[in-house]
Design a protein around this motif. Sequence first.
Motif, short mmCIF file in Angstrom:
data_model
loop_
_atom_site.label_atom_id
_atom_site.label_comp_id
_atom_site.label_asym_id
_atom_site.label_seq_id
_atom_site.Cartn_x
_atom_site.Cartn_y
_atom_site.Cartn_z
N ALA A 4 23.36 12.64 -0.83
CA ALA A 4 22.75 12.33 -2.23
C ALA A 4 21.57 13.50 -2.45
O ALA A 4 20.95 13.62 -1.42
CB ALA A 4 22.40 10.88 -2.17
N PRO A 5 21.35 13.72 -3.57
CA PRO A 5 20.38 14.69 -4.00
C PRO A 5 18.78 14.00 -3.65
O PRO A 5 18.65 12.78 -3.74
CB PRO A 5 20.44 14.86 -5.44
CG PRO A 5 20.97 13.70 -5.96
CD PRO A 5 22.01 13.41 -4.81
N GLN A 6 17.93 14.63 -3.22
CA GLN A 6 16.71 14.49 -3.02
C GLN A 6 16.05 14.48 -4.33
O GLN A 6 16.19 15.37 -5.09
CB GLN A 6 16.02 15.14 -2.01
CG GLN A 6 16.36 15.41 -0.65
CD GLN A 6 15.50 16.10 0.34
OE1 GLN A 6 14.28 15.88 0.51
NE2 GLN A 6 16.35 17.15 1.11
N HIS A 7 15.17 13.28 -4.50
CA HIS A 7 14.45 13.31 -5.89
C HIS A 7 12.92 13.52 -5.73
O HIS A 7 12.37 13.37 -5.09
CB HIS A 7 14.53 11.74 -6.35
CG HIS A 7 13.61 11.65 -7.64
ND1 HIS A 7 14.67 12.19 -8.86
CD2 HIS A 7 12.75 11.18 -8.05
CE1 HIS A 7 13.68 11.91 -9.87
NE2 HIS A 7 12.67 11.49 -9.43
N PHE A 8 12.64 14.27 -6.78
CA PHE A 8 11.39 14.92 -6.98
C PHE A 8 10.81 14.46 -8.36
O PHE A 8 11.81 14.63 -9.31
CB PHE A 8 11.19 16.36 -6.60
CG PHE A 8 11.41 16.57 -5.12
CD1 PHE A 8 10.40 16.62 -4.30
CD2 PHE A 8 12.61 16.80 -4.83
CE1 PHE A 8 10.92 16.97 -3.09
CE2 PHE A 8 13.05 16.84 -3.68
CZ PHE A 8 12.04 17.09 -2.51
N ASP A 9 9.30 14.67 -8.72
CA ASP A 9 8.96 14.55 -10.12
C ASP A 9 9.12 15.96 -10.51
O ASP A 9 9.55 15.93 -12.04
CB ASP A 9 7.49 14.24 -9.83
CG ASP A 9 7.33 12.70 -9.24
OD1 ASP A 9 7.75 11.69 -9.70
OD2 ASP A 9 6.38 12.74 -8.45
N VAL A 10 8.64 16.99 -9.82
CA VAL A 10 8.85 18.20 -10.60
C VAL A 10 9.74 19.31 -9.26
O VAL A 10 9.35 19.11 -8.36
CB VAL A 10 7.38 18.81 -10.76
CG1 VAL A 10 7.59 20.23 -11.06
CG2 VAL A 10 6.66 17.95 -11.41
N ARG A 32 5.14 14.72 -6.87
CA ARG A 32 5.87 14.96 -5.71
C ARG A 32 6.77 16.51 -6.29
O ARG A 32 7.72 16.26 -6.98
CB ARG A 32 6.78 14.07 -5.12
CG ARG A 32 7.57 14.31 -3.84
CD ARG A 32 7.87 12.96 -3.27
NE ARG A 32 8.75 13.40 -1.87
CZ ARG A 32 10.11 13.57 -1.73
NH1 ARG A 32 10.87 13.24 -2.57
NH2 ARG A 32 10.55 13.79 -0.48
N VAL A 33 6.61 17.51 -5.21
CA VAL A 33 7.10 18.75 -5.67
C VAL A 33 8.41 19.39 -4.73
O VAL A 33 8.13 19.21 -3.61
CB VAL A 33 6.20 19.74 -5.98
CG1 VAL A 33 6.54 21.13 -6.47
CG2 VAL A 33 4.89 19.33 -7.08
#
Length: 393
Positions: A4-10, A32-33
């Motif tokens: 599953a993809p890692q999630h970030f704000d930016v 979180r970048v």
Amino acid sequence: MSEAPQHFDVAVVGGGPAGLAAAIASADAGARVALVAPRPGVDDWRTTALLGGSIDFLERHDVWTGLNAVAAPLRHMRLVDATSRLFRAPDVTFDAREIGRDLFGYNVANGPLVAALSDAVAARSDRIVRFEALFQALAGGETTDLLTLSSGETVSAALVIAADGRNSAVRKAAGIDVKSWSYPQEALVLALSHREPHHDTSVEFHTEAGPFTLVPHGPGRSSLVWMDRPEVIERVSGVDDAALALEIERRSGSALGAVTIDSPRQRWPISGFQARRLASGRVALVGEAAHGFPPIGAQGFNLTLRDIERMEKIIGSLMPPPAGKPFDGAAAALSYSNARRLDVTGRVTGVDLLNRSLLSGFLPLQLARATGLILAREFPPMRRLLMRAGLGG
């Protein structure tokens, strides 16, 4: 089955100075970048003039401390009309003290600049995750975009910042077109030592083929950006160091005395472009993903940092999002585009007009340019206005 993809704000794509600075600023704004970029090379011998607010930006993000010792101060900027045209402008020297500053900024080699920014990224490992891979594809979702990387990994982000340069793959994936143009010029860049002191003064000789600019690069050293017709740059690129040093001394009027070439030479064509939009959906363009123009007046990277500083403020205003709601990357991108359009368009247009005014033999244009510089020399309020405009004020 793929992970599953890692999630970030930016997600910031690009590992040059623009990408590193954007990742740092986004993290310091509370996001979180993900930083998507291979490690940059170290074979760039160019320098960057950091003016006005750019130093403040680097200080605020704890990047400047390591650069101060290797940066050359810029206290004066001198323009010399070295053309042989009918309407010639007088020499004009701008002094930072006239606008209440000790100096305009500093000239820094790109190698140490990238190293300092990379160290600052590493110091934020709790907020920045670096993926040493290339961006390959972009797919939009309901609240995030999905980035596919050359490593096979996928990254999900609410906002994607394209900082991957003039040939931006993210810009193309987002469907953003550019308006581009070329000039009958190439640039030669190198560093040199010289016998006479530069007195912390950058000197820009304006010729019919473009600027010939010497910028302080430490005691007894300067960096040269020589813009000229392609056949001239090809010819001087092919001579040995001794012959090239004599040609540089001649073209600079021996302003710095005898010179010695002390770096490799770099050469590239001169062109300009501007993205027709600064954002699309959840994608925002910064730096040379959004705009590019000739190296005149030390405007390039300083405009980039103004892009990033505005984005930082926008992200900070939206972080943390209200309880139960995701960070709104589309709102951030739209707000950024609206905020930056005027400055970007004005700066790109201004540099383009200045370069074309040097290349053009049109007499009214020559007269207008000469008149403007006469006013800058003889009318202090005009001179101060130009200095503040050059600093981005």
